[in-house]
Design an enzyme around this catalytic site. Structure first.
Site, PDB file in Angstrom:
ATOM      1  N   SER A 167      -0.074   5.527  -3.877  1.00  0.00           N
ATOM      2  CA  SER A 167       0.934   4.661  -3.289  1.00  0.00           C
ATOM      3  C   SER A 167       2.193   4.506  -4.132  1.00  0.00           C
ATOM      4  O   SER A 167       2.861   5.464  -4.440  1.00  0.00           O
ATOM      5  CB  SER A 167       0.299   3.307  -2.988  1.00  0.00           C
ATOM      6  OG  SER A 167       1.195   2.529  -2.254  1.00  0.00           O
ATOM      7  N   HIS A 168       2.471   3.274  -4.558  1.00  0.00           N
ATOM      8  CA  HIS A 168       3.698   2.964  -5.288  1.00  0.00           C
ATOM      9  C   HIS A 168       3.563   3.245  -6.784  1.00  0.00           C
ATOM     10  O   HIS A 168       4.513   3.070  -7.524  1.00  0.00           O
ATOM     11  CB  HIS A 168       4.026   1.488  -5.088  1.00  0.00           C
ATOM     12  CG  HIS A 168       2.889   0.617  -5.510  1.00  0.00           C
ATOM     13  ND1 HIS A 168       1.723   0.535  -4.777  1.00  0.00           N
ATOM     14  CD2 HIS A 168       2.699  -0.144  -6.598  1.00  0.00           C
ATOM     15  CE1 HIS A 168       0.871  -0.252  -5.393  1.00  0.00           C
ATOM     16  NE2 HIS A 168       1.432  -0.683  -6.508  1.00  0.00           N
ATOM     17  N   ASP A 193       4.159   3.554   3.047  1.00  0.00           N
ATOM     18  CA  ASP A 193       3.637   2.410   3.799  1.00  0.00           C
ATOM     19  C   ASP A 193       4.310   1.088   3.426  1.00  0.00           C
ATOM     20  O   ASP A 193       4.194   0.107   4.156  1.00  0.00           O
ATOM     21  CB  ASP A 193       2.100   2.312   3.707  1.00  0.00           C
ATOM     22  CG  ASP A 193       1.575   2.211   2.290  1.00  0.00           C
ATOM     23  OD1 ASP A 193       2.397   2.196   1.344  1.00  0.00           O
ATOM     24  OD2 ASP A 193       0.338   2.151   2.125  1.00  0.00           O
ATOM     25  N   ARG A 194       5.012   1.047   2.289  1.00  0.00           N
ATOM     26  CA  ARG A 194       5.712  -0.198   1.922  1.00  0.00           C
ATOM     27  C   ARG A 194       7.185  -0.102   2.307  1.00  0.00           C
ATOM     28  O   ARG A 194       7.712   0.991   2.493  1.00  0.00           O
ATOM     29  CB  ARG A 194       5.640  -0.414   0.403  1.00  0.00           C
ATOM     30  CG  ARG A 194       4.243  -0.601  -0.099  1.00  0.00           C
ATOM     31  CD  ARG A 194       4.250  -0.908  -1.577  1.00  0.00           C
ATOM     32  NE  ARG A 194       2.891  -1.231  -1.992  1.00  0.00           N
ATOM     33  CZ  ARG A 194       2.573  -1.998  -3.012  1.00  0.00           C
ATOM     34  NH1 ARG A 194       3.531  -2.526  -3.749  1.00  0.00           N
ATOM     35  NH2 ARG A 194       1.322  -2.243  -3.308  1.00  0.00           N
ATOM     36  N   THR A 223      -6.167 -10.046   0.311  1.00  0.00           N
ATOM     37  CA  THR A 223      -5.253  -8.932   0.050  1.00  0.00           C
ATOM     38  C   THR A 223      -5.944  -7.604   0.352  1.00  0.00           C
ATOM     39  O   THR A 223      -7.080  -7.384  -0.056  1.00  0.00           O
ATOM     40  CB  THR A 223      -4.819  -8.959  -1.432  1.00  0.00           C
ATOM     41  OG1 THR A 223      -4.065 -10.148  -1.642  1.00  0.00           O
ATOM     42  CG2 THR A 223      -3.992  -7.755  -1.793  1.00  0.00           C
ATOM     43  N   GLU A 269       2.801  -9.848   1.192  1.00  0.00           N
ATOM     44  CA  GLU A 269       3.867 -10.074   0.221  1.00  0.00           C
ATOM     45  C   GLU A 269       4.157  -8.810  -0.596  1.00  0.00           C
ATOM     46  O   GLU A 269       5.217  -8.677  -1.179  1.00  0.00           O
ATOM     47  CB  GLU A 269       3.512 -11.239  -0.706  1.00  0.00           C
ATOM     48  CG  GLU A 269       2.158 -11.164  -1.397  1.00  0.00           C
ATOM     49  CD  GLU A 269       1.956 -10.020  -2.346  1.00  0.00           C
ATOM     50  OE1 GLU A 269       2.911  -9.726  -3.088  1.00  0.00           O
ATOM     51  OE2 GLU A 269       0.871  -9.416  -2.340  1.00  0.00           O
TER      52      GLU A 269
HETATM   53  C1  G16 Z   1      -2.410  -1.798  -1.540  1.00  0.00           C
HETATM   54  C2  G16 Z   1      -3.049  -2.355  -0.315  1.00  0.00           C
HETATM   55  C3  G16 Z   1      -2.323  -3.600   0.122  1.00  0.00           C
HETATM   56  C4  G16 Z   1      -2.239  -4.598  -1.013  1.00  0.00           C
HETATM   57  C5  G16 Z   1      -1.588  -3.935  -2.203  1.00  0.00           C
HETATM   58  C6  G16 Z   1      -1.510  -4.809  -3.438  1.00  0.00           C
HETATM   59  O1  G16 Z   1      -1.117  -1.369  -1.217  1.00  0.00           O
HETATM   60  O2  G16 Z   1      -3.034  -1.410   0.715  1.00  0.00           O
HETATM   61  O3  G16 Z   1      -2.976  -4.129   1.227  1.00  0.00           O
HETATM   62  O4  G16 Z   1      -1.499  -5.721  -0.642  1.00  0.00           O
HETATM   63  O5  G16 Z   1      -2.323  -2.779  -2.544  1.00  0.00           O
HETATM   64  O6  G16 Z   1      -2.723  -4.916  -4.010  1.00  0.00           O
HETATM   65  P1  G16 Z   1      -2.942  -5.490  -5.454  1.00  0.00           P
HETATM   66  O7  G16 Z   1      -2.242  -6.820  -5.474  1.00  0.00           O
HETATM   67  O8  G16 Z   1      -4.425  -5.587  -5.544  1.00  0.00           O
HETATM   68  O9  G16 Z   1      -2.323  -4.554  -6.450  1.00  0.00           O
HETATM   69  P2  G16 Z   1      -0.621   0.098  -1.522  1.00  0.00           P
HETATM   70  O10 G16 Z   1       0.770   0.147  -1.004  1.00  0.00           O
HETATM   71  O11 G16 Z   1      -0.722   0.227  -3.021  1.00  0.00           O
HETATM   72  O12 G16 Z   1      -1.585   0.997  -0.807  1.00  0.00           O
END
Ligand code: G16
Length: 542
Positions: free
Chosen positions: A112-113, A280-281, A343, A363
């Protein structure tokens, strides 16, 4: 075809977190690491005779991993794999492909990010046939299997070339290479008024979309500059790179700083947006007006009916617990359900499937709807554009009117990254132990009204999730939430989420950090954040 069975041993730590298994790339590249996890996944879902979707965000090791997974899928009896051209699929596009092609789920390669490259991170997750991330029952079964695995199956033949569209075979399995951009663009056209948005651009409306050298570049180019007629150059950093150009592909004011600074300058275009590593973000910024993800969810929920795909109204709105309560206020006014989940996008799946929610948001810069089962960065940008095309007002004005109608939930998240793990866990454990004594305590001019550790029972399937974040409610209509991230790969990341409700429009243009100063101070004292983490302040503020 020559199927080989290779002996292996369990590897520690293959436990999926908030969204799949994420680790440093070097860890994933160790012999047997990816293979053990993929075989455990196959053992958990029994893929023989099934069709799977496969693709990743294009980060370093994506191509090699796709090849390995294809060879293992063939050796495990998978009938067909629908793979994104070049092995690339954005996460929402993967969900769209799983749903439109009705495949038996899919495998998405992404961290992801998180940064990519040799020294960055890599990740893998399984999505179920409905298109969303696997629920905990499945991820637990996969993890359980990784602790006992003794062999994996793989074909000796090399995987076919997946650079060009078309079909090939690998053993008895069909490998079908598709153009995911086309499937995704068709879906977006079925939801939004592309004619109205085209007219908006034709009228001189200006925009910058920062693809952050990540997966959405080709999607944004085709949709914004191609189908919607935005001038060339509207999409910045449009070429996906295996290391995201050395950047941190997280669309927020810290990591998308050049775009953010542009939006706050004299030369700002009308609208700015960005998306992350796997698409996705999203980040939404108007000229001189940053829209927090929590506010964005609320504004989208209040205005979604302006887009054709949501003209009949929403069935409900869902948000993750740490997300602000702004969306709840909209749901109350619309007379629809408001759901609060832990979350993780996976918790929205049952609500979307059961028709209890139409729009969901977090968020952490995720918003989406029932069109797929993942959050969807470009979808959020297009819904904003559709709303701007209909309302013909600047983002700042839409936001101000929204707050005037519903009140403003000042909101911020403070991240302490790479903190010593035992120290972060002790902070959480001590806070949890202190919960019964907190009500009535006065800190920084605020009084604790209630405090708990969030637990959730899914209203559809009855599954339970406990210890999902510590919530401190203050009598002054404010809240602080403490959680440890489930997506990091180094040490622990402590997240502090703070919010405070302000009904008075005369007080809606304060700086968020100032408006939240008392809540931040109270939370810092309560958990002794500075003492426990050894940090003078957070690493990232969003
Ligand atoms: C993932 C999940 C999200 C979540 C985010 C933050 O996002 O798909 O639903 O809100 O992680 O998670 P954490 O606070 O546990 O780091 P992504 O965009 O990384 O797939």
């Amino acid at each position: 075809m020559s199927k080989t069975t290779i002996a292996t041993k369990p590897i520690d730590g293959q436990k999926p977190g908030t969204s799949g298994l994420r680790q440093q790339t070097a860890v994933f590249m160790q012999p047997g690491y990816l293979e053990n996890f993929v075989q455990s996944l196959f053992d958990a879902i029994d893929p023989a005779g099934k069709t799977l979707t496969l693709g990743g965000d294009g980060r370093y090791f994506n191509t090699e991993a796709i090849g390995t997974i294809l060879r293992m899928a063939a050796a495990n009896g998978v009938a067909r794999v629908v793979v994104g051209q070049g092995g690339i699929l954005s996460t929402p596009a993967a969900s769209a492909v799983i749903r439109t092609r009705k495949t038996d789920g899919g495998i998405i390669l992404s961290a992801s990010h998180n940064p990519g490259g040799k020294d960055g991170d890599f990740g893998i997750k399984y999505n179920i046939p409905a298109g969303g991330p696997a629920p905990e029952a499945i991820t637990s079964a996969i993890h359980e299997r990784t602790t006992t695995i003794s062999e994996y199956h793989i074909l000796e033949e090399a995987a076919p070339d997946i650079a060009a569209l078309g079909e090939a075979t690998l053993g008895d399995m069909v490998v079908e290479v598709i153009d995911p951009v086309e499937i995704y663009a068709d879906l977006m056209q079925s939801l939004f008024d592309f004619g109205a948005i085209r007219d908006l651009f034709a009228s001189g409306f200006t925009m910058r979309f920062d693809a952050m050298h990540a997966v959405t570049g080709p999607y944004a180019k085709k949709i914004l500059e191609g189908l919607l007629g935005a001038p060339e150059g509207t999409v910045m950093n449009a070429t996906p790179l295996p290391d995201f150009g050395g950047g941190h592909p997280d669309p927020n004011p810290t990591y998308a700083k050049p775009l953010f600074d542009l939006m706050m300058s004299q030369d700002a275009p009308d609208f700015g947006a960005a998306s992350d590593g796997d698409g996705d973000r999203n980040m939404i910024v108007g000229r001189g007006a940053y829209v927090t993800p929590s506010d964005s969810l609320a504004v989208l929920a209040a205005n979604a009916h302006l887009a054709p795909g949501y003209a009949d109204g929403l069935k409900g709105v869902a948000r993750s617990m740490p997300t602000s309560r702004a969306a709840d206020r909209v749901a109350l006014k619309l007379g629809i359900g408001a759901h609060e989940t832990p979350t993780g996008w996976k918790f929205f799946g049952t609500l979307l499937d059961a028709g209890l929610a139409t729009i969901c948001g977090e968020e952490s810069a995720g918003t989406g709807s029932n069109h797929v089962r993942e959050k969807d960065g470009l979808w959020a940008v297009l819904l904003w554009l559709n709303i701007l095309a209909v309302r013909k007002q600047p983002v700042a004005e839409i936001l101000a009117e929204h707050w005037a109608e519903f009140g403003r939930d000042y909101y911020s998240r403070h991240d302490y990254e790479g903190v010593d793990k035992p120290a972060a866990e002790a902070l959480m454990a001590d806070l949890r132990a202190a919960l019964p004594e907190l009500p009535g305590r006065k800190l920084a001019g605020l009084t604790v009204r209630e405090a708990d550790d969030f637990a959730y029972t899914d209203p559809v399937d009855g599954s339970r999730a406990a210890q999902q974040g510590i919530r401190i409610f203050f009598e002054e209509d404010a809240r602080a939430v403490f959680r440890l991230s489930g997506t990091g790969t180094v040490g622990a990341t402590l997240r502090l989420y703070v919010e405070r409700f302000e009904p008075d429009p005369a007080r809606h243009d304060l700086d968020a950090q100032k408006a939240l100063a008392e809540v931040i101070s109270a939370a810092g004292t309560l958990a002794d954040i500075a003492g426990r983490t050894g940090r003078a302040g957070p690493d990232v503020i969003t």
